[in-house]
Scaffold this motif. Structure first.
Motif, PDB file in Angstrom:
ATOM      1  N   GLN A 178      81.581 -14.685   4.140  1.00  0.00           N
ATOM      2  CA  GLN A 178      82.695 -14.348   6.034  1.00  0.00           C
ATOM      3  C   GLN A 178      82.184 -14.390   6.868  1.00  0.00           C
ATOM      4  O   GLN A 178      82.134 -14.661   7.764  1.00  0.00           O
ATOM      5  N   ILE A 179      80.759 -15.666   6.157  1.00  0.00           N
ATOM      6  CA  ILE A 179      79.567 -16.164   7.300  1.00  0.00           C
ATOM      7  C   ILE A 179      79.268 -17.409   7.534  1.00  0.00           C
ATOM      8  O   ILE A 179      79.149 -17.885   6.180  1.00  0.00           O
TER       9      ILE A 179
ATOM     10  N   SER B   5      81.349 -11.850  14.073  1.00  0.00           N
ATOM     11  CA  SER B   5      79.881 -12.333  12.698  1.00  0.00           C
ATOM     12  C   SER B   5      79.560 -10.972  12.023  1.00  0.00           C
ATOM     13  O   SER B   5      79.533 -10.880  10.996  1.00  0.00           O
TER      14      SER B   5
END
Length: 272
Positions: A197-198, A259
């Motif tokens: 996800q990052i 984020s």
């Protein structure tokens, strides 16, 4: 300097960082050493929003404990509890029901020493010094036997824990061992670094940890891999999501930078 304070347990090598103490530093705590601060500072340079992530994890912990209390859970096993800070499990649970029972588990001597001090007058909470990879030792400990009734539903907490367990130690089997010791109606709460996800700064941060002298090594996993750790549990809504996306109920539960909300996966599962 912190290294000279009387809170340092005997036998601690202050030159070897511990992730429990690095986390304490990131949260702004005072129970850490220069080696811990060095690793924490290097990570923060790569991920400037990391203190926000740590706070989101603590806020999620509070929401999850309150959710479990709403489901009738009154006993908790917190694996990898770390150095005591604000809004610990027993504080959240016992504010609602003073009879709620909590057993913490950690292997870090500083975390254990401070937990023992904090819990010395609390007959319904205790700490076990053990490695979570030895579930038999944890589950057969005097503290667990005294405080937890394993024939009644338990809240099993594993926050920021499983990404320290390498694949060769079969994290799925470890979780299953704890799961199988608990009756139907129990819950598991987990947060885990989200690999997918990052950006690659998280890989660089993990490399800082893994190059250090610490025995703790980070093993990141994607959504499917973290979901697999909930085998035998039914995820409650909204499922396995970013930490800031799990039932936020106030502005402090969500980071300003999107984020950071996705830096950790968070989920709560019920054993059927």
């Amino acid at each position: 300097m912190a290294e000279t304070q009387n809170w340092v347990p005997l036998g601690i090598d202050t030159n070897v960082p511990s992730m429990a103490r690095v986390y304490d530093y990131i949260l702004g705590g005072a129970h850490n050493f220069a080696a811990d601060r060095q690793v924490g500072s290097q990570i923060e340079k790569l991920v400037p929003g990391l203190p926000s992530v740590a706070r989101l994890n603590r806020r999620f912990l509070g929401r999850a404990v309150n959710f479990l209390m709403d489901q009738g859970i009154r006993q908790f096993l917190d694996i990898g509890s770390g150095i005591p800070t604000v809004a610990n499990v027993h504080e959240v649970a016992q504010e609602r029901d003073p009879a709620a029972r909590v057993v913490y588990v950690d292997k870090d001597p500083v975390a254990v020493a401070h937990s023992q001090l904090m819990l010395s007058d609390n007959e319904n909470a205790a700490i076990v010094q053990a490695d979570m990879r030895d579930p038999e030792m944890v589950l057969s400990s005097p503290e667990v036997k005294r405080l937890l009734r394993l024939d009644e539903p338990v809240g099993l907490l594993m926050l920021l824990m499983m990404h320290w367990v390498p694949d060769e130690d079969s994290p799925d089997k470890l979780v299953a061992h704890y799961r199988d010791a608990l009756p139907a109606g129990s819950f598991m709460v987990m947060t885990h670094v989200a690999k997918d996800q990052i950006d690659d700064t998280v890989d660089q941060a993990a490399a800082v940890v893994n190059r250090s002298k610490s025995a703790d090594q980070m093993h990141m996993r994607n959504h499917a891999q973290v979901s697999a750790l909930f085998d035998g549990f039914s995820l409650v809504e909204p499922g396995l999501v970013g930490c800031g996306e799990w039932r936020p109920d106030g502005p402090g539960d969500v980071a300003d930078e999107a984020s950071m909300n996705m830096f950790l996966y968070a989920g709560v599962g019920r054993k059927d």
